[in-house]
Every structure is written in structure tokens, then in C-alpha cells.
Enzyme design. Sequence first.
Site, PDB file in Angstrom:
ATOM      1  N   ASP A  89       0.850  -1.192   0.000  1.00 45.39           N
ATOM      2  CA  ASP A  89       0.000   0.000   0.000  1.00 45.39           C
ATOM      3  C   ASP A  89       0.885   1.242   0.000  1.00 45.39           C
ATOM      4  O   ASP A  89       2.076   1.169   0.316  1.00 45.39           O
ATOM      5  CB  ASP A  89      -0.881  -0.033   1.275  1.00 45.39           C
ATOM      6  CG  ASP A  89      -2.104   0.865   1.160  1.00 45.39           C
ATOM      7  OD1 ASP A  89      -2.196   1.663   0.202  1.00 45.39           O
ATOM      8  OD2 ASP A  89      -2.971   0.774   2.051  1.00 45.39           O
ATOM      9  N   ALA A  91       1.415   5.419   1.365  1.00 44.09           N
ATOM     10  CA  ALA A  91       1.293   6.107   2.657  1.00 44.09           C
ATOM     11  C   ALA A  91       1.411   7.602   2.418  1.00 44.09           C
ATOM     12  O   ALA A  91       1.935   8.044   1.395  1.00 44.09           O
ATOM     13  CB  ALA A  91       2.377   5.640   3.621  1.00 44.09           C
ATOM     14  N   ASP A  92       0.919   8.361   3.373  1.00 45.44           N
ATOM     15  CA  ASP A  92       1.033   9.821   3.286  1.00 45.44           C
ATOM     16  C   ASP A  92       2.276  10.325   3.998  1.00 45.44           C
ATOM     17  O   ASP A  92       2.840  11.350   3.619  1.00 45.44           O
ATOM     18  CB  ASP A  92      -0.229  10.468   3.866  1.00 45.44           C
ATOM     19  CG  ASP A  92      -1.454  10.067   3.066  1.00 45.44           C
ATOM     20  OD1 ASP A  92      -1.474  10.353   1.864  1.00 45.44           O
ATOM     21  OD2 ASP A  92      -2.353   9.414   3.633  1.00 45.44           O
ATOM     22  N   GLY A 104      -5.081   9.670   3.325  1.00 46.70           N
ATOM     23  CA  GLY A 104      -5.249  10.817   2.438  1.00 46.70           C
ATOM     24  C   GLY A 104      -6.264  10.525   1.340  1.00 46.70           C
ATOM     25  O   GLY A 104      -6.964  11.415   0.860  1.00 46.70           O
ATOM     26  N   GLU A 111      -7.877  -0.200   4.871  1.00 41.45           N
ATOM     27  CA  GLU A 111      -6.427  -0.429   4.717  1.00 41.45           C
ATOM     28  C   GLU A 111      -5.825  -0.972   6.012  1.00 41.45           C
ATOM     29  O   GLU A 111      -4.975  -1.866   5.986  1.00 41.45           O
ATOM     30  CB  GLU A 111      -5.738   0.880   4.330  1.00 41.45           C
ATOM     31  CG  GLU A 111      -6.072   1.321   2.916  1.00 41.45           C
ATOM     32  CD  GLU A 111      -5.577   2.715   2.565  1.00 41.45           C
ATOM     33  OE1 GLU A 111      -5.435   3.009   1.379  1.00 41.45           O
ATOM     34  OE2 GLU A 111      -5.348   3.530   3.490  1.00 41.45           O
ATOM     35  N   LYS A 129       7.465  11.447   1.146  1.00 44.52           N
ATOM     36  CA  LYS A 129       6.626  11.039   2.282  1.00 44.52           C
ATOM     37  C   LYS A 129       7.454  10.751   3.539  1.00 44.52           C
ATOM     38  O   LYS A 129       6.898  10.423   4.579  1.00 44.52           O
ATOM     39  CB  LYS A 129       5.820   9.787   1.926  1.00 44.52           C
ATOM     40  CG  LYS A 129       5.108   9.819   0.574  1.00 44.52           C
ATOM     41  CD  LYS A 129       3.893  10.684   0.589  1.00 44.52           C
ATOM     42  CE  LYS A 129       3.123  10.694  -0.717  1.00 44.52           C
ATOM     43  NZ  LYS A 129       2.476   9.456  -1.076  1.00 44.52           N
TER      44      LYS A 129
HETATM   45  C1  5RP Z   1      -5.386   6.104   0.943  1.00 39.87           C
HETATM   46  C2  5RP Z   1      -3.993   6.140   1.413  1.00 39.87           C
HETATM   47  C3  5RP Z   1      -2.922   6.252   0.372  1.00 39.87           C
HETATM   48  O1  5RP Z   1      -2.122   5.135   0.447  1.00 39.87           O
HETATM   49  C4  5RP Z   1      -2.131   7.487   0.631  1.00 39.87           C
HETATM   50  O2  5RP Z   1      -3.015   8.604   0.619  1.00 39.87           O
HETATM   51  C5  5RP Z   1      -1.040   7.691  -0.418  1.00 39.87           C
HETATM   52  O3  5RP Z   1      -1.622   7.933  -1.662  1.00 39.87           O
HETATM   53  P1  5RP Z   1      -0.754   8.197  -2.965  1.00 39.87           P
HETATM   54  O4  5RP Z   1      -0.050   6.936  -3.289  1.00 39.87           O
HETATM   55  O5  5RP Z   1      -1.778   8.600  -4.013  1.00 39.87           O
HETATM   56  O6  5RP Z   1       0.197   9.323  -2.652  1.00 39.87           O
HETATM   57  O7  5RP Z   1      -3.689   6.058   2.577  1.00 39.87           O
HETATM   58  O8  5RP Z   1      -6.286   6.102   2.013  1.00 39.87           O
END
Ligand code: 5RP
Length: 262
Positions: A89, A91-92, A104, A111, A129
Site C-alpha cells: 500500500d 502512505a502519506d 489521504g 487499509e 513522504k
Molecule cells: C489512501 C492512502 C494512500 O495510500 C495514501 O493517501 C497515499 O496515496 P498516494 O499513493 O496517491 O500518494 O492512505 O487512504
Amino acid sequence: MPIDLNPVDKAKFVAAKRATQYVQSGMKVGLGTGSTAAWLVKCLGEMVRNEGLKIKGVPTSSRTAALAREVGIEVISLDEAKWLDVTIDGADEFDPYLNLIKGGGGAHLQEKIVATASDQMVVITDASKSVEMLGAFPLPLEVIPFGWQTTKTIVEEALIGMDVMGRDVTLRMNGDAPYITDEGNHILDLHLKRIGNARQLSLVMNQIPGVVENGLFIDICDAVVIGYGDGRVEVRDINAGSVEETKFDFLGEDNIFGKVGD
Ligand code: 5RP
């Protein structure tokens, strides 16, 4: 897929491509949500279609479920899977201990459930990040719509006793209407600027009635794969404590962009 992606998308792509090495045939795989996770789903779809990879995917949002089906990945529910080999996954934010802020994209509830039900959680990201201390990115709280304004007031009061630098709380909007999650809830974004004690904050927030789940992922992530716009990839592994660097050559003849995303 065009080879002239901007550097941020190249970074996300190479991180996703490297993270496919965590996936083997026969695995049950948690599929994250967001733009970086979407690259992963496309890469895995390509491996399913062209390389005979056999996996079952558990998506963390309706968006990811639709994309996974579109690229040819077999989709099952978490209840069907029961337990997963790995979840990958985005992350922010991530800190040096691989604790995260997520949500985000408004999907942190599913998740977190999916990542917690996995032997391993791998985060894929670009370097922007990385933070020394969590909190610059607003912390999402999923709250049920019933009495959300009262819940917001209680959250604001609870923040007075917390080690944070900002205390603004806003309701996430989608145009003129409140944002609605896949579970039919709202999201409060906590503008904390700096979170001194993430573990304590997570526990306190989750004790407030009406709060379903916060976006802090503490001791859940095992490895972070960081992509860079020039094709470099760095892996930070919490268990091995190792830092590994590789470089993808996406300009060469057998460029890794291949047909992914076509
Ligand atoms: C969704 C999330 C995303 O993983 C996080 O916002 C990162 O997104 P991106 O890969 O578009 O920067 O937590 O709920």
C-alpha cells in the site's frame, strides 16, 4: 504507457515494480489504495496476464477493487481470504520507525484492517513522504455520520491534552458535500503539524465514541520501498534493519515501463 512520466510518477512506478518481488504465485495479497498502489495493481495485473502469476487480491477500497478486476486480478473479500501473505500500500507519511499516516485517499479503515490481517505490510512511496516526526500531513479520523459535530467537539477537547503542535479539525469535503467513505462514514482531518506521541494519540482517538478508526499505523509496516525519479529504489526493512539500493534502467532497451498501464 508513455515513457515520459513526470519524476514523481516514475518514483511511484519503480517503487511499485520493486515491491512486486514480495509477491509469489499462490499468495493472497492485500491491495492498497491511492496513486502509488494503483501502479502496483497494474504491475501485478501485467504479471497475471503475461507471466502466469496466480494470486488472489483483497482490495482496500471499491476503487482498487474495480482496477484489480479490470487488469485481471482475481478479487476476493477479506472474509474469504481470512489471512493474507502480504499487503502492499502507499502512505502519506512514514517516520524512521516505519510508523505511518495513511488515509489521504479516505480508505485507511479498510487499509488498516487488511494490513493488520497480513503476515507482512510493505509500503511503496516516493521520498517526499519521509519525515522525522509524523504530523505535517493532516491525520484522518473516520467518524460515523450520526452526531459527527459532537464527535468533532470531543476530539478537539481531547487534543488539548495531547503532545501536538496544531489542533485544527476540519470535515473532509467532496465538493459541497461531506466526503463519504466506502463504509458510509465521514472523515475529520486533524491538522496537528507535529505528533509527539503517536501511539498515545492513536489510543486516545480510538476511544472516542463515534470515531471508527484513525490513520496512524503504528508497528504495522514491515518495509518501505522508496522510489526515486531517476529509477533508484531504496528498501528499508524494520526486521532486517537493512537498507538496500537498486536502480531500474527505464531508458534501456528492455525498459521496465514495458506495457504496464497500456
Ligand atoms: C489512501 C492512502 C494512500 O495510500 C495514501 O493517501 C497515499 O496515496 P498516494 O499513493 O496517491 O500518494 O492512505 O487512504
